[in-house]
Design a protein around this motif. Sequence first.
Motif, PDB file in Angstrom:
ATOM      1  N   PHE A 150       0.719  -1.455   0.202  1.00  0.00           N
ATOM      2  CA  PHE A 150      -0.321  -0.266   0.239  1.00  0.00           C
ATOM      3  C   PHE A 150       0.505   1.540   0.036  1.00  0.00           C
ATOM      4  N   PRO A 151       0.414   2.281  -0.196  1.00  0.00           N
ATOM      5  CA  PRO A 151       1.284   3.469  -0.610  1.00  0.00           C
ATOM      6  C   PRO A 151       1.273   4.028   1.312  1.00  0.00           C
ATOM      7  N   GLY A 203      -3.260   4.681   2.569  1.00  0.00           N
ATOM      8  CA  GLY A 203      -2.390   3.579   2.152  1.00  0.00           C
ATOM      9  C   GLY A 203      -3.063   3.414   3.692  1.00  0.00           C
ATOM     10  N   LEU A 204      -2.306   3.840   5.018  1.00  0.00           N
ATOM     11  CA  LEU A 204      -2.638   2.694   6.012  1.00  0.00           C
ATOM     12  C   LEU A 204      -3.920   2.518   6.101  1.00  0.00           C
ATOM     13  N   GLU A 205      -4.854   3.447   6.180  1.00  0.00           N
ATOM     14  CA  GLU A 205      -6.425   2.451   6.012  1.00  0.00           C
ATOM     15  C   GLU A 205      -6.462   2.262   5.301  1.00  0.00           C
ATOM     16  N   ALA A 206      -6.110   1.740   4.179  1.00  0.00           N
ATOM     17  CA  ALA A 206      -6.260   0.622   3.348  1.00  0.00           C
ATOM     18  C   ALA A 206      -5.791  -1.001   3.232  1.00  0.00           C
ATOM     19  N   ALA A 251      -7.858  -2.558   6.778  1.00  0.00           N
ATOM     20  CA  ALA A 251      -9.663  -2.642   6.064  1.00  0.00           C
ATOM     21  C   ALA A 251      -8.584  -3.699   5.291  1.00  0.00           C
ATOM     22  N   TRP A 252      -7.835  -3.741   4.656  1.00  0.00           N
ATOM     23  CA  TRP A 252      -7.071  -5.525   4.598  1.00  0.00           C
ATOM     24  C   TRP A 252      -6.625  -5.737   5.658  1.00  0.00           C
ATOM     25  N   LEU A 253      -5.878  -6.510   6.120  1.00  0.00           N
ATOM     26  CA  LEU A 253      -5.766  -6.790   7.022  1.00  0.00           C
ATOM     27  C   LEU A 253      -7.084  -7.481   8.160  1.00  0.00           C
TER      28      LEU A 253
END
Length: 79
Positions: free
Chosen positions: A58-59, A64-67, A70-72
């Motif tokens: 992620f960026p 990016g940290l928010e994404a 969510a991915w985790l």
Amino acid sequence: MDLPMLDFLKEKNTHTGSEGNFRYKLKPDGEEIKVWAYQTYCLEYCQEHGLMLGEETFPLDARGLEAAAAWLAEQQKKL
């Protein structure tokens, strides 16, 4: 899930964490964050033994940290 502040990662610090049997690692790499999710404690052999739930990049910014968070959360649901 306890994730680090963005400044922590921008200083090139690696963050690891866990919740029950779910393990994760975030490591900054240039302008990106590499993220790994595992289903139990393991080191280099996770992928070889099917213990790795996934890895993603992620960026290295707030979005990016928010994404990554969510991915985790999605990876954790696989347990």
